[in-house]
Scaffold this motif. Structure first.
Motif, short mmCIF file in Angstrom:
data_model
loop_
_atom_site.label_atom_id
_atom_site.label_comp_id
_atom_site.label_asym_id
_atom_site.label_seq_id
_atom_site.Cartn_x
_atom_site.Cartn_y
_atom_site.Cartn_z
N LEU A 101 44.97 32.57 51.80
CA LEU A 101 45.45 33.49 50.78
C LEU A 101 46.88 33.16 50.33
N LEU A 102 47.57 32.31 51.09
CA LEU A 102 48.98 32.00 50.78
C LEU A 102 49.20 31.58 49.32
N PRO A 103 48.43 30.60 48.80
CA PRO A 103 48.66 30.21 47.40
C PRO A 103 48.49 31.38 46.43
N LEU A 104 47.61 32.30 46.78
CA LEU A 104 47.37 33.43 45.87
C LEU A 104 48.55 34.39 45.86
N GLU A 105 49.37 34.34 46.92
CA GLU A 105 50.56 35.19 46.96
C GLU A 105 51.66 34.59 46.10
N ILE A 106 51.42 33.37 45.59
CA ILE A 106 52.46 32.69 44.82
C ILE A 106 52.06 32.48 43.37
N VAL A 107 50.82 32.04 43.15
CA VAL A 107 50.41 31.68 41.79
C VAL A 107 50.04 32.92 40.98
N GLU A 108 50.56 32.99 39.75
CA GLU A 108 50.08 34.00 38.81
C GLU A 108 48.75 33.51 38.25
N PRO A 109 47.82 34.37 37.88
CA PRO A 109 47.90 35.83 37.87
C PRO A 109 47.53 36.47 39.21
N HIS A 110 47.12 35.63 40.17
CA HIS A 110 46.63 36.20 41.43
C HIS A 110 47.69 37.01 42.14
N ARG A 111 48.92 36.48 42.09
CA ARG A 111 50.02 37.11 42.79
C ARG A 111 50.12 38.60 42.51
N GLY A 112 49.99 38.96 41.24
CA GLY A 112 50.11 40.36 40.87
C GLY A 112 48.84 41.15 41.17
N ARG A 113 47.72 40.44 41.35
CA ARG A 113 46.44 41.13 41.51
C ARG A 113 46.00 41.26 42.96
#
Ligand SMILES: Nc1ncnc2c1ncn2[C@@H]1O[C@H](COP(=O)(O)OP(=O)(O)OP(=O)(O)O)[C@@H](O)[C@H]1O
Ligand SMILES: [Mg+2]
Lengths: 263, 257
Positions: A101-113
């Protein structure tokens, strides 16, 4: 005139880590990789293969030449790439799933979602783990996994945000022969299913020939492309294909080129 | 529980008892005069006789040590983060820190006395000055030793410096930080006792100095034992804290060797 229409295009690129004037890592490097293509880069040690990866992802910038990805000149780190290296570099304080999940905590739009759609993302990560044969291991810590399993998890981390470009720098170098061949098949299938563009750096010519559509041979430092070879083996390829005379012939031809490049 | 693990658990107690028994025996056997080396029984008697003084002064030393240590944790953590954050700050501060650390802190006490008078303040400050360095170095090391490949992976995702620090740098610096606390608390203790011995009229260091002036040799040794017990308790607290906070680092073999 530089041709920037390829998905990944390096045109006459020269780079020196100490800035212009210091020892060159790559010199006049030109390489074009098409969308959806699987490219492999081989060459003597220290010739600038990892440098090529850093240039193509915007982690380093050349003092001469142009780098373009997806039609845009690279001026900052590109955000559409997933990377995996020889060392799995998973975070030991996170479970395998949390590592994914680490990349998702950084890359938009996932970061906000991520926070609101946690369950969806977890399901996605678990599906990805299952697709590389790690189903059910998400709750384990990386240090509870074998080297090959860690490398699979590292691949998943590179893919979780569904990048258009996958950069692999000797990802299987530290694995035993059988695990390595298993992972060849994992990568082969991921590429086939997702139509993702892959650039693979490797020292293993069999690996390059088995996986790639095109193999680029680089010269000794400062690196540039000496030759490229289209691998015309039909897909889907089977591990059995690696024992055919045609396969062996291609490997031998590449090997001769590298031997000459080392001199 | 197996026989081996029981003996391993009992070993520290057995060895401690054995040491004191051997000490007691040696004093009697070789007729060592009490003003030279008192036997443990005499020291125990001194504990009984002077308990109020020992208790009061121990608490005082504990207090100055804890305060100095707390300052060192706060300051050391902050400075370590700053140094680990920026190469320029690291380059600028490193020689200064080395120089500062090279000064024997006992030499700073007279200056502190000049500024703050004798008593608790110089003890707290000496404890602080002597113990923040390992915390700074450890925190900065934890931040500075992020694998370059991992940094590349994150940067290629568009991670900012702050992202990398939050997601990777700080969690991986924590084992270094908690590891440094054991060293730091021991040093803080050294610092406060030194300062009390030179420039205070309270604290165990001062108690020992007074006992020496009055030739109360068993009391001097009682002071030593009190210091040892306090030191062990504080070290043990930090070790427990470390184990609780960073269990993953031990289990994964992180940052060992
Ligand atoms: N961070 C760096 N700072 C300075 N020089 C570097 C750095 N990284 C690589 N180089 C230099 O650039 C040249 C190319 O290095 P690179 O890592 O790209 O080689 P490589 O082809 O990946 O080698 P290998 O096959 O051994 O991984 C080498 O001569 C190396 O000394
Ligand atoms: Mg390399």
């Amino acid at each position: 005139m530089a041709d920037l229409t390829a998905f990944v295009a390096l045109e006459g690129v020269s780079h020196a880590y100490g800035g212009a004037g210091s020892t060159l890592a790559v010199d006049g490097l030109t390489i074009r990789v098409n969308r959806g293509e699987f490219a492999a880069v081989v060459g003597p040690s220290g010739c600038g293969k990892s440098t090529l990866m850093k240039l193509a992802t915007g982690l380093q910038f050349p003092f001469a030449g142009t780098v373009a990805v997806a039609g845009e000149v690279v001026r900052k780190p590109v955000k559409i790439a997933g990377m995996a290296f020889q060392a799995p570099t998973l975070l030991p304080w996170r479970t395998t799933l949390e590592n994914l999940l680490l990349p998702l905590e950084i890359v938009e739009p996932h970061r906000g979602r991520l926070r609101r759609h946690k369950a969806d993302y977890v399901a996605r990560a678990e599906a990805l783990l299952a697709s590389v044969g790690l189903g059910g291991f998400g709750g384990q810590y990386p240090w509870q996994l074998s080297g090959g399993m860690q490398q699979r998890a590292s691949l998943c981390r590179a893919l979780i945000h569904e990048p258009a470009l996958l950069m692999l720098d000797e990802p299987f170098a530290a694995l035993d022969a059988f695990t390595r061949e298993e992972l060849w098949c994992v990568i082969r299938d991921l590429h086939a299913v997702r139509g993702i563009t892959v650039i693979l750096v490797t020292h293993d010519l069999r690996e390059a020939v088995f996986l790639a559509d095109r193999v680029f041979v680089m010269s000794a430092r400062p690196g540039r492309v000496l030759s490229e070879r289209v691998i015309d083996l039909p897909r889907p390829r089977d591990l059995e294909a690696t024992f055919t005379p045609h396969f062996q012939e291609i490997v031998h031809a590449l090997r001769d080129q590298i031997v000459r490049a080392r001199q | 529980m197996t026989a081996t693990s029981l003996s391993v658990r009992l070993a520290p107690w057995l060895f401690t008892v054995a040491l004191f028994a051997a000490w007691e025996a040696a004093v009697h056997l070789f007729r060592i005069p009490q003003f030279f080396l008192p036997p443990p029984t005499a020291i125990a008697q001194a504990f009984v006789d002077y308990w109020p003084a020992i208790y009061r002064n121990s608490l005082f030393t504990l207090g100055t040590t804890a305060l100095g240590f707390a300052l060192a944790v706060g300051f050391g953590l902050a400075l370590g983060l700053v140094i680990g954050w920026s190469r320029t700050i690291y380059a600028g501060l490193y020689p200064l820190m080395i120089g500062f650390n090279a000064i024997p802190k006992v030499a700073v006490v007279p200056i502190l006395v000049l500024w703050f008078g004798i008593g608790a303040v110089p003890a707290v400050l000496t404890a602080f000055l002597i113990s923040f360095f390992p915390i700074v170095v450890n925190v900065a090391t934890g931040l500075a030793t992020i694998e370059p490949e991992l940094e590349d992976v994150l940067k290629a995702l568009g991670a900012s410096k702050l992202d990398i620090m939050r997601k990777v740098g700080i969690p991986r610096a924590l084992p270094y930080f908690f590891g440094s606390l054991k060293v730091a608390i021991t040093l803080a203790f050294v610092g406060s006792v030194i300062s009390e011995t030179i420039a205070s009229n309270v604290g165990i260091g001062n108690l020992m100095l007074q006992a020496q002036a009055q030739f109360l040799v068993p009391l001097i040794f009682a002071g030593l034992i009190a210091l040892a017990v306090e030191g062990i308790v504080m070290y043990w607290l930090m070790a427990v804290l470390e184990a609780r906070m960073t269990g993953w680092a031990h289990r994964s073999g992180f940052a060992q060797g």
